[in-house]
Design an enzyme around this catalytic site. Sequence first.
Site, short mmCIF file in Angstrom:
data_model
loop_
_atom_site.label_atom_id
_atom_site.label_comp_id
_atom_site.label_asym_id
_atom_site.label_seq_id
_atom_site.Cartn_x
_atom_site.Cartn_y
_atom_site.Cartn_z
N ALA A 36 0.86 -1.20 0.00
CA ALA A 36 0.00 0.00 0.00
C ALA A 36 0.90 1.25 0.00
O ALA A 36 0.76 2.13 0.84
CB ALA A 36 -0.97 -0.02 1.18
N HIS A 40 6.96 5.99 1.39
CA HIS A 40 7.80 4.82 1.11
C HIS A 40 8.81 5.16 0.01
O HIS A 40 9.97 4.74 0.07
CB HIS A 40 6.95 3.63 0.64
CG HIS A 40 5.98 3.13 1.66
ND1 HIS A 40 4.64 3.42 1.62
CD2 HIS A 40 6.16 2.35 2.76
CE1 HIS A 40 4.03 2.84 2.62
NE2 HIS A 40 4.92 2.19 3.35
N LYS A 60 8.10 8.70 10.79
CA LYS A 60 6.68 8.85 11.15
C LYS A 60 6.31 7.81 12.21
O LYS A 60 5.59 8.10 13.16
CB LYS A 60 5.78 8.69 9.93
CG LYS A 60 4.37 9.15 10.23
CD LYS A 60 3.36 8.65 9.26
CE LYS A 60 3.06 7.25 9.47
NZ LYS A 60 1.93 6.64 9.85
N GLN A 114 8.35 2.84 16.57
CA GLN A 114 8.86 1.66 15.85
C GLN A 114 10.35 1.81 15.56
O GLN A 114 11.15 0.89 15.79
CB GLN A 114 8.08 1.50 14.54
CG GLN A 114 8.71 0.50 13.57
CD GLN A 114 7.80 0.20 12.38
OE1 GLN A 114 6.84 -0.53 12.51
NE2 GLN A 114 8.11 0.76 11.21
O1 PAF Z 1 6.31 0.01 9.12
C1 PAF Z 1 5.87 -1.01 8.55
O2 PAF Z 1 5.35 -0.97 7.43
C2 PAF Z 1 5.95 -2.35 9.26
O3 PAF Z 1 5.78 -2.21 10.64
C3 PAF Z 1 7.24 -3.12 8.96
C4 PAF Z 1 8.46 -2.40 9.46
C5 PAF Z 1 7.36 -3.35 7.45
C6 PAF Z 1 7.20 -4.51 9.64
O4 PAF Z 1 6.11 -5.26 9.21
#
Ligand code: PAF
Length: 254
Positions: free
Chosen positions: A33, A38, A150, A154
């Site tokens: 998506a 990205h 963002k 994480q």
């Molecule tokens: O940020 C994301 O899209 C996901 O958390 C990742 C790092 C691809 C792990 O599934």
Amino acid sequence: MPRVIHTVAEWRALRASHRAAGLTVGFVPTMGALHAGHASLFHAARRDCAVVLASVFVNPTQFDEPHDFEKYPRTLASDTALMGDAGVDVIFAPSVAEMYPNGTRYTVTESELSRELCGAHRPGHFSGMLTVVLKLLQMADADRAYFGEKDYQQLELVRGLGTAFFLPTEIVGCPTIRDPDGLALSSRNARLSSTERALAPQFHHALVTAPTPDDARAQLAAAGFAVDYIEDRPHRRIGAVRLGPTRLIDNVPR
Ligand code: PAF
């Protein structure tokens, strides 16, 4: 167009040839998506490395709500076109069985930061994310891996994972990409109704301008947001809100 592979064995064979040729590898893990946020990660990897690998894997173990996993958009055809334009060389698109060869017997648990902020609202999410990121980093065997700021919590957890398990891959954080009105790009933005989309930029505005997290919470609640949390952490103000069924996260330097 990028080459699409589905197995770890296929990547291992390619990686061995890159290593023999002395080529550096940049890795961008994604759940597909894809959008311009990205693309900025792919461009950073393309700038730094000889070979760019991207993964597209909708990881079931990081969804705290099963229907969220089921309705997560799977758009490999348009994602492949975007990755081609952004200079990705190889796309790793594995099955769940490929990524979890012995199911979920082995998982990664972090016991502090993963329980705070988003972790307090999404039980199990960060354990699933860390587990799949460890698998992907081990599989990719890359020189550098790129993550967006963002998803700040994480990124911090992935940096900690690298330290804890002596991972040789350098973790590179990349700036958040925003629409001109300030809304951070996210695949979830497509779920906003036109009224919610018009309201959404107030989230970023409140994070930037409110004198305190309490003020930001009050402003956003008055505007119609359900606020999960807004907190000041060292050097960052970070928050999560809901507009209808859609959850948005963001953070700004402070
Ligand atoms: O940020 C994301 O899209 C996901 O958390 C990742 C790092 C691809 C792990 O599934």
